[in-house]
Design a protein around this motif. Structure first.
Motif, PDB file in Angstrom:
ATOM      1  N   ASP A  93       0.818  -1.358   0.115  1.00  0.00           N
ATOM      2  CA  ASP A  93      -0.117   0.037   0.154  1.00  0.00           C
ATOM      3  C   ASP A  93       0.795   1.122   0.140  1.00  0.00           C
ATOM      4  OD1 ASP A  93      -1.987   1.885   0.299  1.00  0.00           O
ATOM      5  OD2 ASP A  93      -2.221   1.178   2.378  1.00  0.00           O
ATOM      6  N   PRO A  94       0.761   2.154  -0.901  1.00  0.00           N
ATOM      7  CA  PRO A  94       1.483   3.356  -0.957  1.00  0.00           C
ATOM      8  C   PRO A  94       1.304   4.245   0.250  1.00  0.00           C
ATOM      9  CG  PRO A  94      -0.183   3.447  -3.058  1.00  0.00           C
ATOM     10  CD  PRO A  94      -0.282   2.043  -1.961  1.00  0.00           C
ATOM     11  N   VAL A  95       0.208   4.383   0.855  1.00  0.00           N
ATOM     12  CA  VAL A  95       0.166   5.139   2.056  1.00  0.00           C
ATOM     13  C   VAL A  95       0.904   4.600   3.187  1.00  0.00           C
ATOM     14  CG1 VAL A  95      -1.451   5.759   3.909  1.00  0.00           C
ATOM     15  CG2 VAL A  95      -2.205   5.700   1.534  1.00  0.00           C
ATOM     16  N   GLN A  96       0.847   3.321   3.199  1.00  0.00           N
ATOM     17  CA  GLN A  96       1.798   2.571   4.138  1.00  0.00           C
ATOM     18  C   GLN A  96       3.409   2.830   4.152  1.00  0.00           C
ATOM     19  OE1 GLN A  96       1.153   0.792   7.146  1.00  0.00           O
ATOM     20  NE2 GLN A  96      -0.648   1.928   6.715  1.00  0.00           N
ATOM     21  N   LEU A  97       3.948   2.801   2.662  1.00  0.00           N
ATOM     22  CA  LEU A  97       5.254   3.086   2.554  1.00  0.00           C
ATOM     23  C   LEU A  97       5.580   4.600   2.865  1.00  0.00           C
ATOM     24  CD1 LEU A  97       7.782   2.224   1.475  1.00  0.00           C
ATOM     25  CD2 LEU A  97       7.076   2.771  -0.891  1.00  0.00           C
ATOM     26  N   GLN A  98       4.736   5.402   2.564  1.00  0.00           N
ATOM     27  CA  GLN A  98       5.052   6.977   2.758  1.00  0.00           C
ATOM     28  C   GLN A  98       5.144   7.128   4.296  1.00  0.00           C
ATOM     29  OE1 GLN A  98       5.880   9.351   0.620  1.00  0.00           O
ATOM     30  NE2 GLN A  98       6.674  10.094   2.767  1.00  0.00           N
ATOM     31  N   LYS A  99       4.367   6.293   4.864  1.00  0.00           N
ATOM     32  CA  LYS A  99       4.364   6.202   6.607  1.00  0.00           C
ATOM     33  C   LYS A  99       5.700   5.761   6.892  1.00  0.00           C
ATOM     34  CE  LYS A  99       1.670   4.299  10.440  1.00  0.00           C
ATOM     35  NZ  LYS A  99       0.619   3.518  10.466  1.00  0.00           N
ATOM     36  N   MET A 100       6.119   4.805   6.450  1.00  0.00           N
ATOM     37  CA  MET A 100       7.568   4.230   6.560  1.00  0.00           C
ATOM     38  C   MET A 100       8.482   5.025   6.582  1.00  0.00           C
ATOM     39  SD  MET A 100       7.551   0.108   5.907  1.00  0.00           S
ATOM     40  CE  MET A 100       5.927  -0.398   4.940  1.00  0.00           C
ATOM     41  N   LEU A 101       8.468   5.829   5.316  1.00  0.00           N
ATOM     42  CA  LEU A 101       9.468   6.630   5.044  1.00  0.00           C
ATOM     43  C   LEU A 101       9.776   8.079   6.050  1.00  0.00           C
ATOM     44  CD1 LEU A 101       8.918   6.973   1.217  1.00  0.00           C
ATOM     45  CD2 LEU A 101      10.799   5.959   2.232  1.00  0.00           C
ATOM     46  N   ASN A 130       0.969  -0.477 -15.795  1.00  0.00           N
ATOM     47  CA  ASN A 130       0.298   0.544 -16.659  1.00  0.00           C
ATOM     48  C   ASN A 130      -0.244   1.648 -15.604  1.00  0.00           C
ATOM     49  OD1 ASN A 130       1.478  -0.479 -18.869  1.00  0.00           O
ATOM     50  ND2 ASN A 130      -0.522  -1.379 -19.268  1.00  0.00           N
ATOM     51  N   SER A 131      -0.545   1.292 -14.477  1.00  0.00           N
ATOM     52  CA  SER A 131      -0.984   2.293 -13.534  1.00  0.00           C
ATOM     53  C   SER A 131       0.173   3.302 -12.987  1.00  0.00           C
ATOM     54  CB  SER A 131      -1.632   1.803 -12.155  1.00  0.00           C
ATOM     55  OG  SER A 131      -0.761   0.788 -11.569  1.00  0.00           O
ATOM     56  N   ALA A 132      -0.262   4.423 -12.717  1.00  0.00           N
ATOM     57  CA  ALA A 132       0.549   5.616 -12.173  1.00  0.00           C
ATOM     58  C   ALA A 132       1.145   5.066 -10.892  1.00  0.00           C
ATOM     59  CB  ALA A 132      -0.036   6.877 -12.348  1.00  0.00           C
ATOM     60  N   VAL A 133       2.552   5.435 -11.032  1.00  0.00           N
ATOM     61  CA  VAL A 133       3.201   5.164  -9.529  1.00  0.00           C
ATOM     62  C   VAL A 133       3.004   6.403  -8.711  1.00  0.00           C
ATOM     63  CG1 VAL A 133       5.224   4.638  -8.201  1.00  0.00           C
ATOM     64  CG2 VAL A 133       4.638   3.449 -10.307  1.00  0.00           C
ATOM     65  N   PRO A 134       2.568   6.545  -7.233  1.00  0.00           N
ATOM     66  CA  PRO A 134       2.552   7.616  -6.571  1.00  0.00           C
ATOM     67  C   PRO A 134       3.723   8.248  -6.347  1.00  0.00           C
ATOM     68  CG  PRO A 134       1.267   5.522  -5.499  1.00  0.00           C
ATOM     69  CD  PRO A 134       1.845   5.212  -6.716  1.00  0.00           C
ATOM     70  N   VAL A 135       3.715   9.628  -6.019  1.00  0.00           N
ATOM     71  CA  VAL A 135       5.065  10.227  -5.761  1.00  0.00           C
ATOM     72  C   VAL A 135       5.547   9.808  -4.279  1.00  0.00           C
ATOM     73  CG1 VAL A 135       6.121  12.423  -5.400  1.00  0.00           C
ATOM     74  CG2 VAL A 135       4.752  12.072  -7.284  1.00  0.00           C
ATOM     75  N   PHE A 136       6.609   9.311  -4.030  1.00  0.00           N
ATOM     76  CA  PHE A 136       6.962   9.359  -2.510  1.00  0.00           C
ATOM     77  C   PHE A 136       7.932  10.326  -2.162  1.00  0.00           C
ATOM     78  CE2 PHE A 136       5.529   5.084  -4.010  1.00  0.00           C
ATOM     79  CZ  PHE A 136       4.512   4.810  -2.897  1.00  0.00           C
ATOM     80  N   ARG A 137       8.351  10.608  -1.098  1.00  0.00           N
ATOM     81  CA  ARG A 137       8.864  11.735  -0.953  1.00  0.00           C
ATOM     82  C   ARG A 137       9.823  11.287   0.589  1.00  0.00           C
ATOM     83  NH1 ARG A 137       8.514  16.357  -3.287  1.00  0.00           N
ATOM     84  NH2 ARG A 137       6.768  16.485  -4.647  1.00  0.00           N
ATOM     85  N   LEU A 138      11.167  11.721   0.555  1.00  0.00           N
ATOM     86  CA  LEU A 138      11.896  11.233   1.674  1.00  0.00           C
ATOM     87  C   LEU A 138      12.827  12.812   1.974  1.00  0.00           C
ATOM     88  CD1 LEU A 138      13.043   9.434   3.747  1.00  0.00           C
ATOM     89  CD2 LEU A 138      14.797   8.970   2.174  1.00  0.00           C
ATOM     90  N   TYR A 139      12.873  13.415   3.092  1.00  0.00           N
ATOM     91  CA  TYR A 139      13.167  14.773   3.290  1.00  0.00           C
ATOM     92  C   TYR A 139      12.667  15.721   2.442  1.00  0.00           C
ATOM     93  CZ  TYR A 139      16.577  12.183   6.141  1.00  0.00           C
ATOM     94  OH  TYR A 139      17.284  11.219   7.154  1.00  0.00           O
ATOM     95  N   ASN A 140      11.145  15.691   2.086  1.00  0.00           N
ATOM     96  CA  ASN A 140      10.472  16.555   1.147  1.00  0.00           C
ATOM     97  C   ASN A 140      11.070  16.456  -0.175  1.00  0.00           C
ATOM     98  OD1 ASN A 140       8.613  17.341   2.942  1.00  0.00           O
ATOM     99  ND2 ASN A 140       9.951  18.767   3.961  1.00  0.00           N
TER     100      ASN A 140
END
Length: 163
Positions: A93-101, A130-140
């Motif tokens: 889940d992308p939301v979980q990965l951003q939370k981990m970051l 083919n689906s878009a990958v969300p943008v993930f951020r680390l230190y903005n």
């Protein structure tokens, strides 16, 4: 880390000087430079020191996160993997990965570490390529996406951050 161990490592590098060469380019017109931090490239101390320093990383990512779901019996969810001096975070889940970051940022800050964003990237092993990958951020800073076929890791449906 105990002071006597730090002193042993410092003594190993005491008096070292380098001339950095990249093709035809050299640092400071070929003059040597003294390293200010870190260990030598390829030094066997690197993964050892990394392991000692982050030996509590399981406490950070072991609970409270939904990692990558696997089909392996007895190994249902993987939140992170360690290899040598690399840490990989995994999530379906992308939301979980951003939370981990975000947790990684605070963990690194508490340890006096900085994650190198230029060496961190996202790999999408999702079956829906083919689906878009969300943008993930680390230190903005936005993390670069890499092709999964350049990464030698088991493939399951997940987003992956490698640092």
């Amino acid at each position: 880390m105990p002071t006597h161990l730090v002193n042993i490592v410092k003594q190993k590098y005491d008096g070292d000087e380098y001339v950095l060469i990249d093709g035809a380019k050299t640092t400071s017109n070929g003059k040597s430079t003294v390293p200010l931090k870190g260990v030598k490239q390829g030094c066997p101390l690197s993964p050892l020191l990394f392991s000692l320093f982050i030996n509590d990383v399981d406490d950070e990512f072991g609970t409270g996160f939904m990692g990558a779901v696997t089909g392996t019996e007895g190994l249902r969810v993987i939140t992170h993997m360690l290899y040598a001096d690399d840490l990989t975070l995994t999530a379906s889940d992308p939301v979980q990965l951003q939370k981990m970051l975000r947790r990684l940022e605070s963990y690194a800050a508490r340890k006096g570490l900085t994650v190198n964003v230029q060496k961190s990237y996202i790999v999408n092993f999702n079956a829906y390529r083919n689906s878009a990958v969300p943008v993930f951020r680390l230190y903005n800073q936005e993390l670069e996406e890499r092709d999964p076929f350049t990464i030698l890791l088991p493939t399951w449906e997940c987003y992956l951050i490698s640092t």
